[in-house]
Design a protein around this motif. Structure first.
Motif, PDB file in Angstrom:
ATOM      1  N   GLN A  50       0.824  -1.211   0.000  1.00  0.00           N
ATOM      2  CA  GLN A  50       0.000   0.000   0.000  1.00  0.00           C
ATOM      3  C   GLN A  50       0.859   1.263   0.000  1.00  0.00           C
ATOM      4  N   THR A  51       1.959   1.239   0.743  1.00  0.00           N
ATOM      5  CA  THR A  51       2.807   2.443   0.803  1.00  0.00           C
ATOM      6  C   THR A  51       3.381   2.792  -0.564  1.00  0.00           C
ATOM      7  N   GLN A  52       3.771   1.754  -1.340  1.00  0.00           N
ATOM      8  CA  GLN A  52       4.319   2.013  -2.668  1.00  0.00           C
ATOM      9  C   GLN A  52       3.233   2.494  -3.627  1.00  0.00           C
ATOM     10  N   ALA A  69       0.508   4.192  -2.756  1.00  0.00           N
ATOM     11  CA  ALA A  69       0.196   5.576  -2.381  1.00  0.00           C
ATOM     12  C   ALA A  69       1.286   6.533  -2.853  1.00  0.00           C
ATOM     13  N   GLY A  70       2.553   6.122  -2.723  1.00  0.00           N
ATOM     14  CA  GLY A  70       3.655   6.965  -3.178  1.00  0.00           C
ATOM     15  C   GLY A  70       3.623   7.185  -4.681  1.00  0.00           C
ATOM     16  N   ASN A 121       0.868   9.576  -5.603  1.00  0.00           N
ATOM     17  CA  ASN A 121       1.257  10.950  -5.249  1.00  0.00           C
ATOM     18  C   ASN A 121       2.140  11.566  -6.340  1.00  0.00           C
ATOM     19  N   THR A 125      -2.765  13.115   1.881  1.00  0.00           N
ATOM     20  CA  THR A 125      -2.216  11.778   2.138  1.00  0.00           C
ATOM     21  C   THR A 125      -3.277  10.748   2.505  1.00  0.00           C
ATOM     22  N   GLN A 162      -4.022   6.967   0.787  1.00  0.00           N
ATOM     23  CA  GLN A 162      -3.950   5.742   1.581  1.00  0.00           C
ATOM     24  C   GLN A 162      -5.229   4.929   1.449  1.00  0.00           C
ATOM     25  N   ARG A 183      -5.397   1.195  -0.192  1.00  0.00           N
ATOM     26  CA  ARG A 183      -5.943   0.057   0.553  1.00  0.00           C
ATOM     27  C   ARG A 183      -7.077  -0.603  -0.232  1.00  0.00           C
ATOM     28  N   ARG A 228      -2.663  -1.793  14.507  1.00  0.00           N
ATOM     29  CA  ARG A 228      -1.828  -0.602  14.738  1.00  0.00           C
ATOM     30  C   ARG A 228      -1.649  -0.324  16.230  1.00  0.00           C
ATOM     31  N   SER A 265       4.368   5.868  12.190  1.00  0.00           N
ATOM     32  CA  SER A 265       4.970   7.123  11.761  1.00  0.00           C
ATOM     33  C   SER A 265       4.293   8.315  12.446  1.00  0.00           C
ATOM     34  N   THR A 271       1.332  10.017  10.809  1.00  0.00           N
ATOM     35  CA  THR A 271       0.048   9.321  10.722  1.00  0.00           C
ATOM     36  C   THR A 271      -1.046  10.250  11.239  1.00  0.00           C
TER      37      THR A 271
END
Length: 542
Positions: free
Chosen positions: A181-183, A185-186, A189, A201, A205, A209, A292, A304, A307
């Motif tokens: 998911q982080t990749q 979202a990046g 962006n 952001t 996300q 997801r 989390r 982070s 967040t």
């Protein structure tokens, strides 16, 4: 007015360096191309939208670029440009889903005998190859094993289990993974920055997801979000578009749970139902939040600081004990799996919440402070204390060594209510059924579905509490199995179901309700009927 190209096509990677999330495949192919160690057949497997066809086209460019066989095709020569546009005559793409028959495969294989028209290699890309018939697979085996030197096969599939082993053994196989998911979202962006479209952001996300590891799905959702937000990608709009639950609801649920406020829990559930939210998605998101919280408790550096809910996460992480978080996580997963078996989603969701409430510690402050337990030889100081252990009745002697317990009327469900258990230990006790029950010896059966609760530390907690309750050591043994199936939890659920049935029956028999149904053709919304708690219930203030 020119037509806008969809993002999934406009931003499709045209070189290995532009690919996201498949570094292991890129490294292997790059090394093979640079060392000229080329195979005649490649098999790319993975779920939809992770780059199978994209990698196949980049490989076709790498093999046919006018600069030579290279891992970095120029992208500007006629071969590269035609492959990108889908007009390269020596690149044959076949959708096996619509060409399953043996005749289609034989026609394709006959053309392999002819040399490429203008390219170095003739490339055959067969998508969803697992859809071919058995006869079609048999027809391609010989060619796949010993193809002409000018032919390369690139097969792609989402279901490699359906491909015959004889075909698999003739291919060099690469397993593409779901993109994190982080990749995703990046990458989204970066695209929005190039497109000069404002975003935040959390919205990216949410899209990442919802895409579930598929970059193509993410880009399609991003297109939809841009249109939905009239050129602006914002969290509120994306939530509305996806039907996602506002994270604030999840935090409110856990805060109400910490306060042991059952009324607030049901009120929040009613609000979510009014917004037509999917309770399956709510439980999925709740499990993610509990994960989390567990990270915040054990590996706080994993959360982070940027967040959005950073402060609320760590506040809740301090409110609950690690055992409670693990217990709630298990209850959430079980609640989600049982959702389809519930009378309706609302009932299944609220039962999950009530189960969490049932296994909450009586005093949440006990997570951070030693819990005060009155000794067996201490007289209660007020009336409330006298009812705390009304069943079974206890006869307390002045000397601790001479403690006797009247076992008349003693049963395991009532006894579990008297024990000062919390978290997973309480859950184990509530899911057990007594075979032997006395002040000296207790044998408990645990259903096979809950045998994962039989960890030694949870058994030890129950044993310690029993020793304290009876004032002497108790022999406690657990076995996996079932007698009648009427564990404390099962009895409580049966009691709640009976109360619900009584409430429905009372409403249906009400003269006013009957009159409304007869005269106005009204319909009774059964899921909205809730039994009124008795004043003597322990949770009547919730």
């Amino acid at each position: 007015m020119s037509q806008t190209q969809v993002l999934a096509r406009k931003w499709r990677p045209r070189s290995f360096s532009e690919l996201t999330g498949q570094e292991h495949v890129v490294k292997a192919l790059t090394n093979a191309l640079e060392q000229n160690r080329l195979h005649h057949a490649y098999l790319l497997t993975g779920t939809r939208g992770v780059g199978k066809t994209t990698i196949a086209r980049i490989l076709a460019k790498s093999l046919n670029c006018e600069a030579g066989v290279t891992a970095t095709p120029c992208g500007t020569c006629p071969a590269c440009l035609q492959i990108d546009s889908g007009s390269f005559i020596d690149l044959i793409e076949l959708d096996a889903a619509s060409n399953t028959q043996v005749d289609n495969m034989r026609e394709l294989l006959e053309n392999t005998l002819y040399a490429p028209t203008s390219a170095r290699y003739k490339i055959y890309i067969i998508d969803e190859v697992h859809m071919l018939s058995k006869s079609a697979f048999n027809a391609m085996l010989k060619t796949l094993e010993e193809p002409p030197a000018h032919v390369k096969f690139v097969l792609a599939t989402t279901d490699p289990q359906k491909i015959p082993i004889t075909v698999l053994s003739r291919c060099l196989q690469f397993n593409l993974k779901q993109i994190p998911q982080t990749q995703i979202a990046g990458h989204l962006n970066k695209i929005l920055a190039q497109e000069k479209i404002p975003c935040d952001t959390p919205s990216l996300q949410l899209i990442a997801r919802a895409a579930q590891g598929s970059m193509r799905d993410a880009l399609s959702l991003l297109d939809q979000a841009i249109a939905f937000g009239e050129g602006n990608v914002a969290e509120a709009g994306v939530r509305d578009m996806l039907g996602s639950i506002d994270q604030g609801y999840l935090f409110d649920l856990l805060e109400a749970l910490a306060q042991q406020n059952g009324l607030k829990l049901l009120s929040l559930a009613d609000e979510m139902e009014a917004q037509c939210l999917s309770f399956d998605s709510v439980l999925q998101d709740l499990a993610a939040l509990l994960h989390r919280l567990a990270l915040a408790q054990t590996v706080p550096q994993a959360i982070s600081e940027d967040t959005p809910e950073y402060t609320r996460i760590f506040t809740l992480a301090k409110t609950f004990s690690p055992d409670d978080i693990q217990l709630f996580y298990q209850i959430t997963l079980h609640g989600r799996s049982d959702l389809g078996l519930a009378p309706d989603e609302y009932a299944g969701f609220t039962m999950t919440l009530m189960r969490m409430l049932t296994f909450m510690p009586d005093d949440l402050s006990a997570n951070n402070q030693p819990q005060h337990v009155a000794s067996m030889d201490t007289k209660p100081t007020n009336k409330a204390d006298t009812t705390q252990r009304a069943e079974p009745e206890q006869i307390v002697q002045p000397s601790p060594d001479n403690i006797r317990v009247d076992l008349s009327g003693l049963d395991w469900p009532k006894l579990t209510q008297q024990l000062k258990l919390t978290g997973m230990a309480k859950m184990l006790a509530q899911h057990s059924e007594a075979r032997v029950l006395s002040a000296e010896n207790i044998e408990l059966y645990v259903p096979d579905v809950h045998k994962h609760l039989l960890e030694k530390k949870y058994q030890d907690k129950i044993r310690t509490e029993l020793n304290s309750y009876f004032g002497k050591p108790v022999v406690l043994n657990f076995s996996v199995g079932s007698l009648t199936g009427l564990t404390p939890v099962a009895l409580q659920q049966r009691e709640e179901e009976e109360k619900q049935e009584q409430a429905i029956a009372a409403i249906e028999k009400d003269p006013i309700v009957q009159e409304l149904i007869e005269q106005f053709d009204a319909k009774l919304i059964v899921p909205s009927i809730k039994p009124i708690p008795n004043k003597g219930d322990s949770n009547d203030e919730r």
